[in-house]
Motif scaffolding. Structure first.
Motif, PDB file in Angstrom:
ATOM      1  N   LEU A  37      42.185  38.670  37.436  1.00 35.07           N
ATOM      2  CA  LEU A  37      42.851  39.965  37.595  1.00 35.07           C
ATOM      3  C   LEU A  37      42.072  40.852  38.575  1.00 35.07           C
ATOM      4  CD1 LEU A  37      43.864  40.600  33.869  1.00 35.07           C
ATOM      5  CD2 LEU A  37      45.248  39.619  35.715  1.00 35.07           C
ATOM      6  N   SER A  38      40.977  40.306  39.084  1.00 30.85           N
ATOM      7  CA  SER A  38      40.204  40.963  40.142  1.00 30.85           C
ATOM      8  C   SER A  38      39.801  39.889  41.146  1.00 30.85           C
ATOM      9  CB  SER A  38      38.957  41.635  39.551  1.00 30.85           C
ATOM     10  OG  SER A  38      38.087  40.673  38.968  1.00 30.85           O
ATOM     11  N   ASP A  79      40.386  39.407  32.245  1.00 32.02           N
ATOM     12  CA  ASP A  79      40.039  38.981  33.600  1.00 32.02           C
ATOM     13  C   ASP A  79      38.893  37.971  33.548  1.00 32.02           C
ATOM     14  OD1 ASP A  79      39.571  38.774  36.306  1.00 32.02           O
ATOM     15  OD2 ASP A  79      38.609  40.746  36.494  1.00 32.02           O
ATOM     16  N   ASP A  80      39.149  36.740  34.014  1.00 34.14           N
ATOM     17  CA  ASP A  80      38.047  35.771  34.100  1.00 34.14           C
ATOM     18  C   ASP A  80      37.527  35.618  35.530  1.00 34.14           C
ATOM     19  OD1 ASP A  80      39.692  33.907  35.483  1.00 34.14           O
ATOM     20  OD2 ASP A  80      40.354  32.989  33.611  1.00 34.14           O
ATOM     21  N   ALA A  81      38.200  36.299  36.489  1.00 33.04           N
ATOM     22  CA  ALA A  81      37.770  36.334  37.894  1.00 33.04           C
ATOM     23  C   ALA A  81      37.608  34.948  38.524  1.00 33.04           C
ATOM     24  CB  ALA A  81      36.453  37.119  38.036  1.00 33.04           C
ATOM     25  N   CYS A  82      38.241  33.928  37.950  1.00 31.38           N
ATOM     26  CA  CYS A  82      38.093  32.546  38.418  1.00 31.38           C
ATOM     27  C   CYS A  82      36.624  32.126  38.407  1.00 31.38           C
ATOM     28  CB  CYS A  82      38.692  32.358  39.812  1.00 31.38           C
ATOM     29  SG  CYS A  82      40.433  31.858  39.755  1.00 31.38           S
ATOM     30  N   SER A  86      32.342  33.814  33.281  1.00 30.89           N
ATOM     31  CA  SER A  86      33.229  34.865  32.761  1.00 30.89           C
ATOM     32  C   SER A  86      34.341  34.260  31.910  1.00 30.89           C
ATOM     33  CB  SER A  86      33.853  35.655  33.918  1.00 30.89           C
ATOM     34  OG  SER A  86      32.857  36.304  34.679  1.00 30.89           O
ATOM     35  N   GLY A  87      34.869  33.107  32.351  1.00 31.96           N
ATOM     36  CA  GLY A  87      35.952  32.456  31.618  1.00 31.96           C
ATOM     37  C   GLY A  87      35.530  31.986  30.245  1.00 31.96           C
ATOM     38  N   VAL A  88      34.307  31.484  30.133  1.00 28.45           N
ATOM     39  CA  VAL A  88      33.791  31.043  28.830  1.00 28.45           C
ATOM     40  C   VAL A  88      33.595  32.258  27.917  1.00 28.45           C
ATOM     41  CG1 VAL A  88      31.774  30.035  27.670  1.00 28.45           C
ATOM     42  CG2 VAL A  88      32.760  28.907  29.678  1.00 28.45           C
ATOM     43  N   ALA A  89      33.122  33.369  28.486  1.00 27.68           N
ATOM     44  CA  ALA A  89      32.950  34.600  27.704  1.00 27.68           C
ATOM     45  C   ALA A  89      34.299  35.117  27.203  1.00 27.68           C
ATOM     46  CB  ALA A  89      32.250  35.663  28.542  1.00 27.68           C
ATOM     47  N   PRO A 105      43.307  29.080  31.659  1.00 25.46           N
ATOM     48  CA  PRO A 105      43.001  29.775  32.905  1.00 25.46           C
ATOM     49  C   PRO A 105      43.812  29.256  34.096  1.00 25.46           C
ATOM     50  CG  PRO A 105      40.985  29.064  31.786  1.00 25.46           C
ATOM     51  CD  PRO A 105      42.137  28.355  31.139  1.00 25.46           C
ATOM     52  N   TYR A 106      43.741  30.017  35.182  1.00 24.83           N
ATOM     53  CA  TYR A 106      44.400  29.656  36.429  1.00 24.83           C
ATOM     54  C   TYR A 106      43.560  28.661  37.216  1.00 24.83           C
ATOM     55  CZ  TYR A 106      46.028  30.469  41.285  1.00 24.83           C
ATOM     56  OH  TYR A 106      46.476  30.330  42.576  1.00 24.83           O
ATOM     57  N   CYS A 107      42.245  28.832  37.189  1.00 22.44           N
ATOM     58  CA  CYS A 107      41.336  28.000  37.983  1.00 22.44           C
ATOM     59  C   CYS A 107      40.764  26.849  37.164  1.00 22.44           C
ATOM     60  CB  CYS A 107      40.196  28.850  38.542  1.00 22.44           C
ATOM     61  SG  CYS A 107      40.752  30.060  39.757  1.00 22.44           S
TER      62      CYS A 107
END
Length: 377
Positions: A37-38, A79-82, A86-89, A105-107
């Motif tokens: 999302l960022s 927002d995991d920012a790819c 961050s995605g694991v958090a 996720p997207y990535c």
């Protein structure tokens, strides 16, 4: 007739009791969304989030009843920012917040490490991460809702050989799990198709200047260059190819099929970029035009690459809850594994690893800086 003042408290108590009873008949179901999302891929994350949001709004309008209670779906988006860390958090946050259904996720580079956290937390995960490793962890209730890299990358190699009739190709990837995996699948199929891979170069998903690697590639005279990476790099790469006088077509996967390619690349992408995306041609799908229209009316923007896929899977999950008469992820997952669902972008049926049994793929090019579908397979 005037209501006696002593009756007002009594009426208030009755209203409160009725409201409490209504709430007691309602069951909240949290649907999580994780994506960028960022950062440079935020356009895709927001599009995916809106696909989830549209489905949630429609499911709430249906007032599905499970276990005698009306389901009320709520969107929780992070927002995991790819970014893998961050995605694991985000995954741990969703597990801690008792979110049992997550879209994203997207990535692929996020989906691979985060999937373990979701599995350990008993979450039903639906992702567009295309790297084959995403579904090779042996996790239950993990679903890839589009074609995988081996399908997308392979189809682009076949298209290059059979339709574009090229014989020499170069390959560039951004070293992400997604980009590298996609490029490897393209390369494998390209060799099977008899194409000569004349050179291979590497960049990053943060790069903006590709002059050096493109100059190296130009000397090897490829007729097409396959790029395993994302639109924020693919678009300037296309412009720089044109500036360097490289007449080769730029080929890629689903992430290059985004309208962002046209917005960032301008006229340089027209008839120069060819990409393969999971899903059928929405304009030709039975409910495709209606979906596109209601999406634009609701959000004031055209649906991007995977809004329809996210929408479809959330609707499939809602239908599966009703069939299972449960919101337990294992019971809902059992329905997903055994049921077929006809959505907007595809007909969804999953194998025991969570891959789509038949994942349609559409090849696009760009006309007037906008993605234009050529054919579906």
């Amino acid at each position: 007739m005037k209501t006696p003042s002593k009756m007002i408290p009594l009426l208030g108590l009755v209203a409160l009791a009725l409201a409490t009873q209504a709430e007691a008949q309602e069951q909240v179901v949290k649907i999580g969304h994780t994506g960028p999302l960022s950062g440079p891929n935020a356009f895709a994350g927001k599009d995916n989030e809106n696909g989830v949001r549209l489905a949630i709004e429609e499911l709430n309008a249906k007032k599905l009843v499970v276990g005698g209670k009306t389901l009320k779906f709520e969107l929780k988006s992070e927002d995991d920012a790819c970014d893998a860390k961050s995605g694991v958090a985000v995954a741990q946050k969703f597990v801690d917040d008792n979110v049992k259904f997550v879209m994203g996720p997207y990535c692929s580079g996020v989906a691979i490490p985060a999937s373990r956290v979701y599995s350990d937390g008993g979450v039903l995960l639906s992702t567009v991460g295309t790297n084959p490793k995403v579904t090779q962890g042996g996790y239950k209730n993990l679903y890839r809702i589009i074609a995988s890299d081996n399908q997308i990358g392979g189809s682009m190699a076949v298209y290059a050989a059979k339709v574009l009739k090229v014989t020499k190709v170069g390959v560039i990837d951004d070293r992400t799990a997604f980009g590298q995996g996609l490029a490897e699948e393209f390369t494998k199929e390209a060799k099977k198709q008899g194409l000569t891979v004349v050179g291979q170069e590497f960049t990053t998903d943060k790069a903006v200047d590709f002059t050096a690697i493109l100059t190296n590639m130009k000397a090897k005279q490829p007729e097409a260059i396959f790029f395993g990476g994302y639109a924020p790099q693919g678009a300037p790469m296309t412009r720089q190819m044109k500036q360097l006088g490289i007449n080769a077509k730029l080929l890629g996967g689903d992430t290059l099929c985004s309208p962002a390619m046209g917005k960032l690349g301008g006229d340089a992408v027209n008839d120069a970029v060819f990409c393969a995306q999971g899903g059928s041609i929405l304009e030709k799908a039975v409910s495709g035009p209606a979906f596109k229209e209601k999406f634009k009316k609701r959000f004031g923007a055209d649906a991007d690459a995977y809004a329809a896929s996210y929408y479809d899977q959330v609707m499939f999950i809602g239908e599966s809850m009703a069939k299972a008469n449960s919101i337990d992820p294992d019971k809902v997952g059992a329905e997903l594994y055994k049921t077929t669902y006809k959505g907007v972008a595809a007909t969804y049926a999953y194998d025991d690893k969570g891959n789509m049994k038949q994942a349609p793929i559409t090849v696009f090019t760009f006309k007037n800086a906008a993605p234009t579908a050529l054919a579906s397979y």
